[in-house]
Design a protein around this motif. Structure first.
Motif, short mmCIF file in Angstrom:
data_model
loop_
_atom_site.label_atom_id
_atom_site.label_comp_id
_atom_site.label_asym_id
_atom_site.label_seq_id
_atom_site.Cartn_x
_atom_site.Cartn_y
_atom_site.Cartn_z
N UNK A 237 42.62 39.78 27.10
CA UNK A 237 41.69 40.49 27.97
C UNK A 237 41.97 40.06 29.41
N UNK A 238 42.31 41.01 30.29
CA UNK A 238 42.69 40.61 31.65
C UNK A 238 41.48 40.26 32.50
N UNK A 239 41.69 39.45 33.53
CA UNK A 239 40.60 39.15 34.45
C UNK A 239 40.33 40.34 35.37
N UNK A 240 39.10 40.48 35.80
CA UNK A 240 38.72 41.54 36.73
C UNK A 240 39.23 41.18 38.12
N UNK A 241 39.82 42.18 38.79
CA UNK A 241 40.33 41.94 40.13
C UNK A 241 39.68 42.93 41.10
N UNK A 242 39.22 42.43 42.19
CA UNK A 242 38.67 43.27 43.24
C UNK A 242 38.70 42.47 44.54
N UNK A 243 38.63 43.16 45.65
CA UNK A 243 38.64 42.51 46.96
C UNK A 243 37.25 42.00 47.28
N UNK A 244 36.93 40.80 46.76
CA UNK A 244 35.56 40.28 46.84
C UNK A 244 35.45 39.02 47.69
#
Length: 390
Positions: A237-244
Motif C-alpha cells: 500500500x503506497x504512502x499518500x503524497x501531496x504538497x502539504x
C-alpha cells in the motif's frame, strides 16, 4: 457455488472483447466462475502435462480446435500462446471466444500486454469479500471468526476447517508454485520468509530489517517479496503524497490479501487465540484494506488506496482521494464505540485541509453500531462493503 460479485463485469467484458484475461491467486474461484458463466466453452487446464505439451509443441493446431470458444486455465504455463492467439483474434475478432485465467500476475500480464494489447480485457478475482462469504448457508458470524476463516471459496463451499485447508494451501504453494515463478533454492528459508512477512502485515515495509530477520540479503528479500506479490498473496500500500509542507514517510505498508492465511502463518488456529493475539489489530487493518481492494476490483476499477503518515506520527490507515474529496479511514479493532476512536484521524483531517478538498473522517471499528459523531463517522466492520467509498 454462490454468485460472485465480479460475474457481471466478466460477462460484460466478454461481450465487448475477443479475449478476457482473469487473474488472481490459486483457489480464488477463477475456474469455477468462468466455467459457470461460459458453459458452452471448451475447458483446458494447462497444468495438465499432456495439454501443456500439446500447446507448447504445436500451438497453432492446439488453438485451431476451439472454434466455439475455450477457457484456457493457468495460461501462464504456456507464455508463448498469447502470441499465437493474437493472430487468430485479428482474423476473427468475435467477442468472448477466448477466456484466459492465470495465477501468476507479473508473468501473465507481461505476456498479455505484449501480445494481446487492445484485444483482451483484464480482470482480477481475489478471495471472497465479506458480502460474498455471507451468501453461503454457513458463514462466520463474529469478527474474529471472519478473520481466522479468511476468504478462500472452497473453505465455505465444502464446509472445511480453515486451519486444515490453509495448511495444505501453504505447503502446495511453497513446494510447487514457487518453483515455477523463480529459482528459490532454499524452500525452508523461503517459508520462514513468508511467515516473517505475515508478522509484518499492516506495518511499514523495512527491507533491511526483513532481510536481516530472514537471514538473506536485501536483494533476495525484495525478489522474494516480488514472488509473493506475483502470487497475489501480498500487496504494498503506497504512502499518500501531496504538497502539504509535511515530511511524509516514503515506505509502503505491507498487507496480505487474505486474513485467514495471515492467521495460519502466525500460528493462530482459532478465534479465541486471535482475540488475545498482539497482532489482532494489524490483521484487522489488512482485512479492511483487502475488502476495499476487492470491492474496487469487482467493479472493474483499480484500487486507488494509500495511507497517510508523517514524521510527527500523525497517521491514517487508508486514504482514498477522488477528484472532489478525500476520505480518510482509521481501523480500530475495539468493539465499543467511543469518540476517542476518532481522535487520531481528526489530526489527519487538520493536516489534509491544506489540499483544499473536503475531508471525510471515518473509523472502521470492531463493533456493531453505526454512529455519526462531531469528529466523524464510526462504521461497524460488517458495513464496510455497504458504503460507497468511491
Amino acid at each position: 457455488m454462490i454468485e460472485r460479485d465480479l460475474a457481471h463485469r466478466l460477462r460484460h467484458a466478454a461481450s465487448q472483447h475477443p479475449a478476457v484475461t482473469l487473474t488472481g491467486p490459486r483457489q480464488s474461484g477463477k475456474s469455477t466462475l468462468c466455467r459457470t458463466l461460459f458453459p458452452s466453452h471448451a475447458y483446458v487446464n494447462l497444468e495438465a502435462p499432456d495439454a501443456r505439451d500439446f500447446a507448447l509443441d504445436d500451438p497453432r493446431a492446439f488453438l485451431d480446435r476451439f472454434e466455439g470458444g475455450v477457457i484456457l486455465d493457468e495460461i501462464q504455463r504456456t507464455p508463448a500462446l498469447p502470441s499465437y492467439l493474437q493472430v487468430l483474434i485479428d482474423e476473427d475478432p468475435r467477442p468472448g471466444r477466448w477466456i484466459l485465467t492465470g495465477s501468476q500476475n507479473l508473468a501473465l500480464l507481461e505476456s498479455v500486454s505484449q501480445s494481446l494489447a487492445g484485444r483482451s480485457a483484464v480482470l482480477h478475482l481475489l478471495p471472497l469479500a465479506r458480502d460474498e462469504v455471507i451468501r453461503f448457508d454457513a458463514y462466520p458470524a463474529t469478527l474474529d471468526e471472519t478473520l481466522v476463516a479468511g476468504g478462500y471459496p472452497r473453505i465455505f463451499d465444502q464446509g472445511l476447517d480453515p486451519a486444515d485447508w490453509l495448511g495444505s494451501y501453504v505447503a502446495t504453494y511453497v513446494e510447487r508454485d514457487v518453483r515455477t515463478i523463480t529459482n528459490v533454492g532454499d524452500l525452508v528459508a523461503f517459508r520462514r520468509f513468508v511467515e516473517l512477512c505475515a508478522g509484518r502485515t499492516g506495518q511499514l515495509l523495512n527491507y533491511s530489517s526483513l532481510a536481516a530477520d530472514a537471514g538473506v540479503t536485501q536483494p533476495t528479500a525484495k525478489s522474494w517479496l516480488g514472488v509473493l506479490e506475483a502470487s497475489f498473496l501480498v500487496h504494498r500500500l503506497p504512502p499518500f503524497h501531496a504538497n502539504l509542507r509535511k515530511r511524509l514517510v516514503k515506505q509502503p505498508k505491507l498487507h496480505f490479501y487474505d486474513s485467514g492465511l495471515v492467521c495460519w502463518l502466525l500460528g493462530i488456529r482459532s478465534p479465541d487465540h486471535l482475540r488475545a493475539h498482539p497482532l489482532r489489530g494489524a490483521i484487522f487493518e489488512s482485512w479492511v484494506v483487502s475488502e476495499l481492494v476487492k470491492h474496487s476490483l469487482n467493479r472493474g476499477e483499480p484500487a486507488r488506496l494509500a495511507f497517510y503518515r508523517d514524521r510527527d506520527g500523525v497517521e491514517a490507515d487508508i486514504v482514498i482521494e477522488t477528484p472532489d474529496r478525500i476520505c480518510t479511514i482509521e481501523v480500530k479493532s475495539a468493539s465499543t464505540p467511543s469518540t476517542s476512536l476518532l481522535d487520531g484521524i481528526a489530526r489527519v483531517r487538520a493536516r489534509l485541509e491544506a489540499t483544499g478538498k473536503p475531508i471525510e473522517t471515518t473509523v472502521v471499528y470492531g463493533g456493531d453500531e453505526l454512529q455519526e459523531r462531531s469528529k466523524g463517522t464510526l462504521i461497524p466492520w460488517r458495513q464496510v462493503a455497504e458504503r460507497d467509498w468511491s
